[in-house]
Design an enzyme around this catalytic site. Structure first.
Site: not given
Ligand code: R5P
Length: 279
Positions: A33, A160, A183, A213, A215
């Site tokens: 690996g 944001d 927010k 990420s 969503g």
């Protein structure tokens, strides 16, 4: 001279089309690996392009091995172009005993590279952890170019306040209005999001973020815009770090989802290669 790591192979063909200066490399994995790299040539100065998406640790180690191999062949000056920098979101200690992972990664890359170029770093302040010259490259030009026709006389929004500069950079290139979502706490358990100081009714909207990420952020923002009577809703992010099912979830909620190709995904429709070649 460019060196393309396996985390940037998806950019290699386009890079070759525009720049013949690519140093070939052999990259393999040993049966246990571990990675093996070999540069087939030498250069006094080289730019290694390596994105560090999943498997992040392997791509990072490869970046270090390529740096080491190039130094071994006599390179005097090395630049690392890392379209997506893994670990960039862990940028502070929130629980005692944690690492500031982005610092560890940047310091380690700095052992081999004189300069570091990263696209749309999650927190640009963390560039200070790199010991040499470090640059945060904005993909705003490429994003603006891709959405120019589709968006028309629309509005650019950040999900944001922290992402407002991203929306601004895209909007300014398109000569459009921009704002961000705020927010608002309406009860101890309920938070409402709303775009600040803009009327989205009947307007096409582009929401710009650095990362998608799960969503969740984009779906929430897009659903709200539709409820508010917006026209078409497009979403874009620099890095498509998509969790399982995220592409489908976001695609269902919007008119178009696109990300740049800092990470190869089925919706990586916006190329950062011209930006890489102009660094
Ligand atoms: C957060 O600070 C980032 O800028 C993105 O808004 C976030 O990573 C998006 O995450 P998700 O897609 O899971 O909502």
């Amino acid at each position: 001279m460019f060196v393309v790591g396996s985390g940037a192979r998806h950019l290699g063909d386009e890079m070759k089309r525009f720049s013949g200066d690519i140093l070939e490399v052999e990259i393999m994995k040993f049966p246990d690996g571990e990675k093996y790299v070999r540069v087939l040539g030498s250069a006094d100065e080289a730019t290694v392009v390596q994105s560090t998406f999943k498997p992040q640790d392997e791509h990072l180690i490869e970046l270090l091995l390529l740096g080491d191999a190039l130094r071994e062949r006599g390179a005097k000056r090395l630049r690392a172009v890392v379209p997506y920098l893994a670990y960039s979101r862990q940028d502070r200690v929130t629980k005692e005993g944690e690492s500031i992972s982005v610092r560890a990664v940047m310091k380690t890359i700095g052992l081999y590279y004189d300069e570091l170029y990263v696209f749309d770093l999650h927190n640009p302040e963390t560039l200070k952890f790199f010991p040499g010259r470090a640059v945060n490259v904005s993909p705003a030009r490429a994003i603006a170019g891709y959405f120019k026709e589709k968006l028309g006389d629309g509005i650019v929004l950040a999900p944001d306040e922290g992402a407002r500069e991203r929306a601004k950079a895209v909007a300014e290139r398109l000569g459009l209005e921009f704002s961000h979502f705020e927010k608002e706490r309406i009860s101890p358990t309920e938070v409402r999001m709303r775009p600040v100081d803009v009327n989205v009714t009947g307007k096409n909207v582009l929401i710009v973020d650095d990362i998608i990420s799960t969503g969740g952020t984009m779906v929430k923002a897009a659903t709200l815009l539709k409820e508010m009577g917006a026209g078409k809703v497009f979403v874009v992010a620099t890095h498509g770090v998509f969790a399982e099912g995220a592409i489908e979830r976001v695609s269902k909620a919007v008119d178009e989802l696109a990300v740049t190709n800092t990470i190869p995904t089925p919706v990586s429709r916006i190329s950062v290669v011209p930006d890489i070649l102009s660094l």
